[in-house]
Scaffold this motif. Structure first.
Motif, PDB file in Angstrom:
ATOM      1  N   VAL A 271       1.022  -1.093  -0.040  1.00 10.31           N
ATOM      2  CA  VAL A 271      -0.006   0.075   0.047  1.00 10.31           C
ATOM      3  C   VAL A 271       0.919   1.179   0.114  1.00 10.31           C
ATOM      4  CG1 VAL A 271      -1.910  -0.872   1.059  1.00 10.31           C
ATOM      5  CG2 VAL A 271      -0.160  -0.099   2.551  1.00 10.31           C
ATOM      6  N   THR A 272       0.442   2.220  -0.535  1.00 14.01           N
ATOM      7  CA  THR A 272       1.177   3.389  -0.570  1.00 14.01           C
ATOM      8  C   THR A 272       0.385   4.312   0.437  1.00 14.01           C
ATOM      9  OG1 THR A 272       1.557   3.303  -3.028  1.00 14.01           O
ATOM     10  CG2 THR A 272       1.609   5.382  -2.015  1.00 14.01           C
ATOM     11  N   ILE A 273       1.494   5.154   1.163  1.00 18.67           N
ATOM     12  CA  ILE A 273       0.707   6.072   2.100  1.00 18.67           C
ATOM     13  C   ILE A 273       0.948   7.491   1.969  1.00 18.67           C
ATOM     14  CG2 ILE A 273       0.957   6.661   4.701  1.00 18.67           C
ATOM     15  CD1 ILE A 273      -0.061   3.840   4.105  1.00 18.67           C
ATOM     16  N   PRO A 274       0.169   8.331   1.846  1.00 22.37           N
ATOM     17  CA  PRO A 274       0.341   9.751   1.488  1.00 22.37           C
ATOM     18  C   PRO A 274       1.614  10.404   2.420  1.00 22.37           C
ATOM     19  CG  PRO A 274      -2.051   9.512   1.781  1.00 22.37           C
ATOM     20  CD  PRO A 274      -1.236   8.165   2.616  1.00 22.37           C
ATOM     21  N   THR A 275       2.089  11.421   1.846  1.00 23.40           N
ATOM     22  CA  THR A 275       3.228  12.115   2.518  1.00 23.40           C
ATOM     23  C   THR A 275       3.006  12.636   3.832  1.00 23.40           C
ATOM     24  OG1 THR A 275       3.999  13.071   0.194  1.00 23.40           O
ATOM     25  CG2 THR A 275       4.425  14.265   2.199  1.00 23.40           C
ATOM     26  N   VAL A 276       4.011  12.382   4.686  1.00 20.05           N
ATOM     27  CA  VAL A 276       4.094  13.038   6.098  1.00 20.05           C
ATOM     28  C   VAL A 276       5.033  14.311   5.904  1.00 20.05           C
ATOM     29  CG1 VAL A 276       4.746  12.815   8.293  1.00 20.05           C
ATOM     30  CG2 VAL A 276       3.650  10.788   7.407  1.00 20.05           C
ATOM     31  N   SER A 277       4.460  15.703   6.185  1.00 13.67           N
ATOM     32  CA  SER A 277       5.178  16.578   6.134  1.00 13.67           C
ATOM     33  C   SER A 277       5.637  17.469   7.395  1.00 13.67           C
ATOM     34  CB  SER A 277       4.391  17.868   5.106  1.00 13.67           C
ATOM     35  OG  SER A 277       3.204  17.742   5.838  1.00 13.67           O
ATOM     36  N   ASP A 278       4.945  16.855   8.431  1.00 17.28           N
ATOM     37  CA  ASP A 278       5.276  17.245   9.694  1.00 17.28           C
ATOM     38  C   ASP A 278       6.596  16.632  10.429  1.00 17.28           C
ATOM     39  OD1 ASP A 278       5.577  18.213  12.452  1.00 17.28           O
ATOM     40  OD2 ASP A 278       3.641  17.251  12.970  1.00 17.28           O
ATOM     41  N   PRO A 279       7.796  17.489  10.480  1.00 16.50           N
ATOM     42  CA  PRO A 279       9.014  16.867  11.009  1.00 16.50           C
ATOM     43  C   PRO A 279       9.142  16.309  12.242  1.00 16.50           C
ATOM     44  CG  PRO A 279       9.252  19.369  10.983  1.00 16.50           C
ATOM     45  CD  PRO A 279       7.923  18.994  10.185  1.00 16.50           C
ATOM     46  N   ASN A 280       8.022  16.761  13.032  1.00 15.01           N
ATOM     47  CA  ASN A 280       7.921  16.287  14.325  1.00 15.01           C
ATOM     48  C   ASN A 280       6.826  15.169  14.469  1.00 15.01           C
ATOM     49  OD1 ASN A 280       9.768  18.310  15.522  1.00 15.01           O
ATOM     50  ND2 ASN A 280       7.778  19.829  15.151  1.00 15.01           N
ATOM     51  N   PHE A 281       6.419  14.656  13.524  1.00 19.06           N
ATOM     52  CA  PHE A 281       5.445  13.505  13.712  1.00 19.06           C
ATOM     53  C   PHE A 281       6.151  12.140  13.844  1.00 19.06           C
ATOM     54  CE2 PHE A 281       3.323   9.676  11.801  1.00 19.06           C
ATOM     55  CZ  PHE A 281       1.977  10.062  12.236  1.00 19.06           C
ATOM     56  N   VAL A 282       5.611  11.518  14.864  1.00 18.60           N
ATOM     57  CA  VAL A 282       5.844  10.222  15.440  1.00 18.60           C
ATOM     58  C   VAL A 282       4.935   9.092  15.330  1.00 18.60           C
ATOM     59  CG1 VAL A 282       6.945   8.732  17.195  1.00 18.60           C
ATOM     60  CG2 VAL A 282       7.639  11.128  16.814  1.00 18.60           C
ATOM     61  N   GLY A 283       4.741   8.168  14.578  1.00 18.85           N
ATOM     62  CA  GLY A 283       3.682   7.287  14.499  1.00 18.85           C
ATOM     63  C   GLY A 283       3.803   5.751  14.606  1.00 18.85           C
ATOM     64  N   ASN A 284       2.626   5.107  14.649  1.00 19.06           N
ATOM     65  CA  ASN A 284       2.737   3.561  14.498  1.00 19.06           C
ATOM     66  C   ASN A 284       2.037   3.158  13.413  1.00 19.06           C
ATOM     67  OD1 ASN A 284       3.744   3.972  17.112  1.00 19.06           O
ATOM     68  ND2 ASN A 284       2.176   3.383  18.174  1.00 19.06           N
ATOM     69  N   VAL A 285       2.373   1.826  13.247  1.00 17.29           N
ATOM     70  CA  VAL A 285       1.594   1.258  12.114  1.00 17.29           C
ATOM     71  C   VAL A 285       1.039  -0.416  12.591  1.00 17.29           C
ATOM     72  CG1 VAL A 285       1.840   0.057   9.739  1.00 17.29           C
ATOM     73  CG2 VAL A 285       2.890   2.024  10.063  1.00 17.29           C
ATOM     74  N   LEU A 286      -0.226  -0.604  12.165  1.00 17.45           N
ATOM     75  CA  LEU A 286      -0.660  -1.698  12.545  1.00 17.45           C
ATOM     76  C   LEU A 286      -1.226  -2.355  11.253  1.00 17.45           C
ATOM     77  CD1 LEU A 286      -1.775  -3.778  14.768  1.00 17.45           C
ATOM     78  CD2 LEU A 286      -3.800  -2.594  14.727  1.00 17.45           C
TER      79      LEU A 286
END
Length: 500
Positions: free
Chosen positions: A57-72
């Protein structure tokens, strides 16, 4: 190819760094035709695996340099979660032994550890792609059998030694040049490799010359042999290597003041290549199948390609191999405009005559012809009889300055040669003011012409000639100490040979 049974490909793990401001991919292998669900950043994505179980799958751009995320990820009854995904700059490093050269073996390693212990060079990361040589098509057994799943590392004094020395100095210099946020390298390399091992088999077969020189020669070499034959040839080869290593140690013990490079020039270099066999990584397309496949879901800000030493025995084919390799990688990574920096071979004398010079010319020509492809030269950093200089700092730091993007995109090179009013005029790109660090010479037809500061005018070299020459070259040799032509940023002008 996977070393585990997770839903995601091995490269997707907690603490991973992904490119900021670029769409990215998630993918892996599940049961064929199985439904896959992905949750990321409060969004849900669904896809169905193909008949081989591959999904993406293709995930759209993350542009926030401070973003921290998880993937399930969910598929059937199985789940996989990865945590602490962050976004910055990520570079794929590939090639052979000089970019593989580990930081723990580099001459400034003790200083690096001391600086890291003092808290310098924060938020730098690496991931080493497992060096899989072979996958048995019947059993799926992976060779070498002792490989383990790799993980993402935030660089510190304890783990830095296992990463590429060139890669470390590159991202360290990028930080010093003002690049902010996490910076990471993905190390996907293997010493002793021809470019042909990194290219898809059908791509090699599609060119008659490459098919004959690599695929046909390989199949002829293994034809009619049993595994017992292969093992016997390998044992004989290993005995030769062992004898060479003992002779080298003995010579150095008897001559303690002799450098390693001088000793190798006397005793001889390590026997290479090993005899061909179906499970050896040197086979055509071998690492395309086992290592490039591991990063096929990756998204990168750029590729650093440092290779060519192992193709000096067949340098005449490199003008086809190198462009084909870059086209293959961009296709496999689904990024036709992926930026590439080609590292130009340093000086080293013990190649077939002028073969390294020919490789350098191909590297220059390829960088000029292919879009988003630049040359970074280190022709001034080699050693005459040591193919693996221990000082990788100069290479990595120069590369880091260029990749940081605050000055020229690569090495200065002669972009135009013309004769006008009995003057040969060479115009140098990526240069405002040429300068000399020592006396250098052009070869104009068969004549050596010394270049002094009087021959330099901004970004041009001007030489008086009686008649229009047919050929002009500079530093066109495997090794020469006469490297002294630089731009104003102290980047060496690429060696060249030009037919007028």
């Amino acid at each position: 190819m996977k070393l585990n049974t997770n839903l995601l490909a091995d490269i997707f793990q907690s603490n991973m760094i992904l490119p900021l401001n670029k769409d990215f991919k998630l993918g892996g292998v599940v049961e064929n035709k199985q439904k896959v669900e992905v949750a990321f950043n409060h969004q849900n994505y669904q896809t169905t695996a193909d008949e081989d179980g591959n999904w993406q799958v293709t995930i759209p751009t993350v542009s926030d340099p401070n973003f921290v995320g998880n993937v399930l990820v969910k598929a059937g009854e199985k789940k996989q979660e990865i945590e602490n995904l962050r976004f910055g700059r990520v570079y794929l490093l590939s090639g052979q032994s000089n970019i593989e050269y580990r930081l723990k073996d580099e001459e400034h390693f003790a200083q690096v550890k001391e600086e890291l212990n003092k808290g310098k060079f924060q938020d730098l990361h690496y991931y080493n792609v497992p060096q899989v040589d072979y996958i048995d098509p019947e059993t799926d057994e992976v060779k070498p059998s002792n490989l383990n799943l790799e993980k993402w590392h935030q660089i510190d004094a304890e783990n830095c030694g296992d990463m590429s020395a060139v890669g470390f100095y590159m991202i360290k210099q990028m930080r010093e040049e003002g690049v902010t946020g996490p910076i990471a390298v993905v190390d996907c390399f293997k010493g002793g490799t021809s470019a042909s091992v990194w290219i898809k088999k059908s791509d090699l077969a599609g060119d008659a010359e490459l098919n004959e020189k690599f695929l046909v020669e390989y199949h002829d070499a293994i034809a009619g042999k049993t595994w017992a034959d292969f093992d016997h040839e390998t044992e004989e080869y290993n005995q030769k290597v062992e004898k060479h290593n003992k002779d080298l140690v003995r010579y150095l013990k008897m001559h303690p003041d002799t450098s390693l490079s001088t000793a190798k020039n006397i005793v001889g270099h390590t026997p290479w290549p090993p005899p061909a066999r179906p499970d050896l990584f040197t086979r055509p397309s071998g690492l395309y199948e086992t290592m490039l496949s591991q990063v096929k879901y990756g998204v990168f800000n750029g590729v650093i390609w440092y290779q060519g030493e192992n193709d000096t025995d067949r340098a005449e084919q490199y003008h086809k191999l190198l462009p084909l390799l870059l086209q293959t990688w961009r296709r496999e990574l689904h990024d036709p405009s992926l930026p590439v920096k080609i590292i130009q071979l340093p000086g080293y004398n013990d190649y077939p005559k002028d073969s390294a010079a020919l490789i350098r010319q191909v590297q220059l020509d390829t960088a000029r012809k292919l879009p988003e492809t630049d040359l970074v030269s280190f022709v001034d950093s080699g050693e005459e009889h040591n193919i693996h200089p221990t000082n990788k700092k100069v290479v990595g730091e120069r590369l880091g300055k260029i990749v940081a993007g605050d000055n020229y995109a690569g090495t200065p090179y002669v972009k135009n040669a013309r004769v006008e009013n009995n003057q040969l005029i060479l115009t140098v790109a990526r240069c405002e003011q040429l300068k000399l660090s020592k006396a250098v010479y052009l070869t104009v037809d068969s004549h050596q012409v010394e270049i002094t500061k009087d021959n330099l005018s901004k970004n041009q070299i001007v030489v008086a000639v009686e008649k229009a020459p047919q050929e002009v070259s500079y530093a066109y040799a495997n090794f020469t100490a006469d490297i002294g032509l630089y731009n104003e940023l102290d980047y060496p002008v690429s060696p060249f040979k030009i037919e007028l």
